[in-house]
Write a protein that holds these residues in place. Structure first.
Motif, PDB file in Angstrom:
ATOM      1  N   LYS A  83       8.123  11.505   6.176  1.00 18.06           N
ATOM      2  CA  LYS A  83       7.548  11.961   4.632  1.00 18.06           C
ATOM      3  C   LYS A  83       7.257  10.663   3.750  1.00 18.06           C
ATOM      4  CE  LYS A  83       9.747  16.335   4.894  1.00 18.06           C
ATOM      5  NZ  LYS A  83      10.918  17.226   4.668  1.00 18.06           N
ATOM      6  N   GLU A  84       8.300   9.761   3.844  1.00 20.77           N
ATOM      7  CA  GLU A  84       8.127   8.439   2.990  1.00 20.77           C
ATOM      8  C   GLU A  84       6.748   7.766   3.291  1.00 20.77           C
ATOM      9  OE1 GLU A  84      11.684   6.813   4.075  1.00 20.77           O
ATOM     10  OE2 GLU A  84      12.966   7.517   2.464  1.00 20.77           O
ATOM     11  N   LYS A  85       6.415   7.539   4.482  1.00 21.20           N
ATOM     12  CA  LYS A  85       5.107   6.803   4.840  1.00 21.20           C
ATOM     13  C   LYS A  85       4.024   7.685   4.249  1.00 21.20           C
ATOM     14  CE  LYS A  85       6.315   5.436   9.719  1.00 21.20           C
ATOM     15  NZ  LYS A  85       5.957   5.652  11.010  1.00 21.20           N
ATOM     16  N   LEU A  86       3.969   9.042   4.294  1.00 21.51           N
ATOM     17  CA  LEU A  86       2.799   9.730   3.760  1.00 21.51           C
ATOM     18  C   LEU A  86       2.794   9.804   2.254  1.00 21.51           C
ATOM     19  CD1 LEU A  86       2.802  12.916   5.812  1.00 21.51           C
ATOM     20  CD2 LEU A  86       1.176  10.962   6.014  1.00 21.51           C
ATOM     21  N   THR A  87       4.211   9.643   1.535  1.00 23.17           N
ATOM     22  CA  THR A  87       4.273   9.452   0.290  1.00 23.17           C
ATOM     23  C   THR A  87       3.692   8.185  -0.316  1.00 23.17           C
ATOM     24  OG1 THR A  87       6.167  10.962   0.002  1.00 23.17           O
ATOM     25  CG2 THR A  87       5.903   9.293  -1.747  1.00 23.17           C
ATOM     26  N   MET A  88       4.333   7.357   0.293  1.00 21.57           N
ATOM     27  CA  MET A  88       3.773   5.756   0.154  1.00 21.57           C
ATOM     28  C   MET A  88       2.097   5.641   0.386  1.00 21.57           C
ATOM     29  SD  MET A  88       4.900   2.030   1.932  1.00 21.57           S
ATOM     30  CE  MET A  88       6.496   2.159   1.118  1.00 21.57           C
ATOM     31  N   LEU A  89       1.485   6.251   1.193  1.00 21.66           N
ATOM     32  CA  LEU A  89       0.027   6.137   1.549  1.00 21.66           C
ATOM     33  C   LEU A  89      -0.503   6.801   0.275  1.00 21.66           C
ATOM     34  CD1 LEU A  89      -2.113   5.095   3.390  1.00 21.66           C
ATOM     35  CD2 LEU A  89      -1.924   7.426   4.575  1.00 21.66           C
ATOM     36  N   SER A  90      -0.126   7.922  -0.092  1.00 27.76           N
ATOM     37  CA  SER A  90      -0.454   8.713  -1.149  1.00 27.76           C
ATOM     38  C   SER A  90      -0.592   7.979  -2.495  1.00 27.76           C
ATOM     39  CB  SER A  90       0.136  10.049  -1.347  1.00 27.76           C
ATOM     40  OG  SER A  90      -0.234  10.834  -2.296  1.00 27.76           O
ATOM     41  N   THR A  91       0.625   7.376  -2.772  1.00 27.44           N
ATOM     42  CA  THR A  91       0.312   6.498  -3.802  1.00 27.44           C
ATOM     43  C   THR A  91      -0.692   5.243  -3.834  1.00 27.44           C
ATOM     44  OG1 THR A  91       2.875   6.855  -4.153  1.00 27.44           O
ATOM     45  CG2 THR A  91       1.862   4.841  -5.229  1.00 27.44           C
ATOM     46  N   MET A  92      -0.808   4.709  -2.657  1.00 25.70           N
ATOM     47  CA  MET A  92      -1.623   3.905  -2.373  1.00 25.70           C
ATOM     48  C   MET A  92      -3.162   4.270  -2.735  1.00 25.70           C
ATOM     49  SD  MET A  92      -0.031   1.842   0.731  1.00 25.70           S
ATOM     50  CE  MET A  92      -1.174   0.708   0.883  1.00 25.70           C
ATOM     51  N   ILE A  93      -3.359   5.448  -2.204  1.00 22.69           N
ATOM     52  CA  ILE A  93      -4.533   6.127  -2.435  1.00 22.69           C
ATOM     53  C   ILE A  93      -5.035   6.465  -3.868  1.00 22.69           C
ATOM     54  CG2 ILE A  93      -5.840   8.342  -1.957  1.00 22.69           C
ATOM     55  CD1 ILE A  93      -4.740   8.034   0.951  1.00 22.69           C
ATOM     56  N   LYS A  94      -3.935   6.917  -4.518  1.00 24.46           N
ATOM     57  CA  LYS A  94      -3.974   7.201  -6.121  1.00 24.46           C
ATOM     58  C   LYS A  94      -4.407   5.861  -6.705  1.00 24.46           C
ATOM     59  CE  LYS A  94      -1.101  11.285  -6.028  1.00 24.46           C
ATOM     60  NZ  LYS A  94       0.330  11.750  -6.370  1.00 24.46           N
ATOM     61  N   ASP A  95      -3.739   4.835  -6.435  1.00 20.32           N
ATOM     62  CA  ASP A  95      -3.961   3.557  -7.061  1.00 20.32           C
ATOM     63  C   ASP A  95      -5.300   3.118  -6.723  1.00 20.32           C
ATOM     64  OD1 ASP A  95      -1.320   3.541  -8.161  1.00 20.32           O
ATOM     65  OD2 ASP A  95      -0.607   2.125  -6.337  1.00 20.32           O
ATOM     66  N   LEU A  96      -5.974   3.238  -5.517  1.00 16.84           N
ATOM     67  CA  LEU A  96      -7.363   2.838  -5.089  1.00 16.84           C
ATOM     68  C   LEU A  96      -8.117   3.554  -5.610  1.00 16.84           C
ATOM     69  CD1 LEU A  96      -9.228   1.429  -3.253  1.00 16.84           C
ATOM     70  CD2 LEU A  96      -9.117   3.253  -1.639  1.00 16.84           C
ATOM     71  N   ILE A  97      -7.957   4.867  -6.215  1.00 21.67           N
ATOM     72  CA  ILE A  97      -8.870   5.805  -6.785  1.00 21.67           C
ATOM     73  C   ILE A  97      -8.841   5.259  -8.466  1.00 21.67           C
ATOM     74  CG2 ILE A  97      -9.317   8.107  -7.905  1.00 21.67           C
ATOM     75  CD1 ILE A  97      -8.141   9.073  -5.155  1.00 21.67           C
ATOM     76  N   SER A  98      -7.834   4.906  -9.014  1.00 19.65           N
ATOM     77  CA  SER A  98      -7.692   4.321 -10.070  1.00 19.65           C
ATOM     78  C   SER A  98      -8.571   3.443 -10.511  1.00 19.65           C
ATOM     79  CB  SER A  98      -6.308   4.394 -10.708  1.00 19.65           C
ATOM     80  OG  SER A  98      -5.691   5.685 -10.749  1.00 19.65           O
ATOM     81  N   GLU A  99      -8.290   2.235  -9.551  1.00 18.26           N
ATOM     82  CA  GLU A  99      -9.058   1.054  -9.564  1.00 18.26           C
ATOM     83  C   GLU A  99     -10.488   1.148  -9.581  1.00 18.26           C
ATOM     84  OE1 GLU A  99      -7.999  -2.175  -9.930  1.00 18.26           O
ATOM     85  OE2 GLU A  99      -6.050  -1.382 -10.563  1.00 18.26           O
ATOM     86  N   ALA A 100     -10.876   2.224  -8.524  1.00 15.50           N
ATOM     87  CA  ALA A 100     -12.361   2.460  -8.240  1.00 15.50           C
ATOM     88  C   ALA A 100     -12.851   2.936  -9.596  1.00 15.50           C
ATOM     89  CB  ALA A 100     -12.680   3.230  -7.106  1.00 15.50           C
ATOM     90  N   GLN A 101     -12.305   3.946 -10.415  1.00 20.81           N
ATOM     91  CA  GLN A 101     -12.784   4.340 -11.501  1.00 20.81           C
ATOM     92  C   GLN A 101     -12.830   3.506 -12.645  1.00 20.81           C
ATOM     93  OE1 GLN A 101      -9.899   7.628 -12.086  1.00 20.81           O
ATOM     94  NE2 GLN A 101     -11.100   9.030 -11.184  1.00 20.81           N
ATOM     95  N   LEU A 102     -11.805   2.566 -12.701  1.00 19.98           N
ATOM     96  CA  LEU A 102     -11.922   1.402 -13.496  1.00 19.98           C
ATOM     97  C   LEU A 102     -13.073   0.425 -13.634  1.00 19.98           C
ATOM     98  CD1 LEU A 102      -8.171   0.115 -13.613  1.00 19.98           C
ATOM     99  CD2 LEU A 102      -9.371   1.455 -15.584  1.00 19.98           C
TER     100      LEU A 102
END
Length: 134
Positions: A83-102
């Motif tokens: 679960k922690e791996k998936l949570t960490m990956l989810s956070t990384m994906i959200k950060d990537l999406i934010s960076e892409a939008q910026l």
């Protein structure tokens, strides 16, 4: 890799990297982490920064402090680790999406890049497997 110019506090970078190293099995249960002094020297950072990261790792249950042995990787439930791996990956994906939008990358462009990268990665994995079978 720790990057002082990334905008992310160094203790958070260190915390994140050690979490990943524990979750992916680089540091196994019972392994000792390098001493605070050793990490600080190796990375040329303040020992208090390392100590803060280690303290947070201990609070989160990744490591435990043993008198005379320093910090060791704590025993963790496999289901919790997954679960922690998936949570960490989810956070990384959200950060990537934010960076892409910026930087003005559309959702469609980002998705196309993701598909392309994953298929490239699959091709490399297939080649590695075929190479081992030969």
């Amino acid at each position: 890799m720790i990057s002082p110019s990334s905008g992310v506090p160094i203790y958070k970078q260190l915390l994140s990297q050690i979490e990943r190293m524990i979750l992916n099995g680089y540091f196994a249960q019972g392994d000792s982490l390098p001493s605070v002094r050793q990490v600080a020297t190796d990375l040329d950072i303040n020992p208090m920064t390392v100590s803060k990261a280690y303290g947070l790792l201990e609070e989160r249950g990744y490591v435990e402090r043993l008198r005379g042995k320093g910090m060791i990787v704590a025993k963790r439930d496999e289901e919790v680790s997954e679960k922690e791996k998936l949570t960490m990956l989810s956070t990384m994906i959200k950060d990537l999406i934010s960076e892409a939008q910026l930087i003005g990358v559309s959702q469609q462009q980002l998705l196309a890049m993701f598909v392309e990268q994953t298929s490239d990665n699959t091709d490399v994995e297939s080649q590695n497997i075929q190479g081992k079978e030969s």
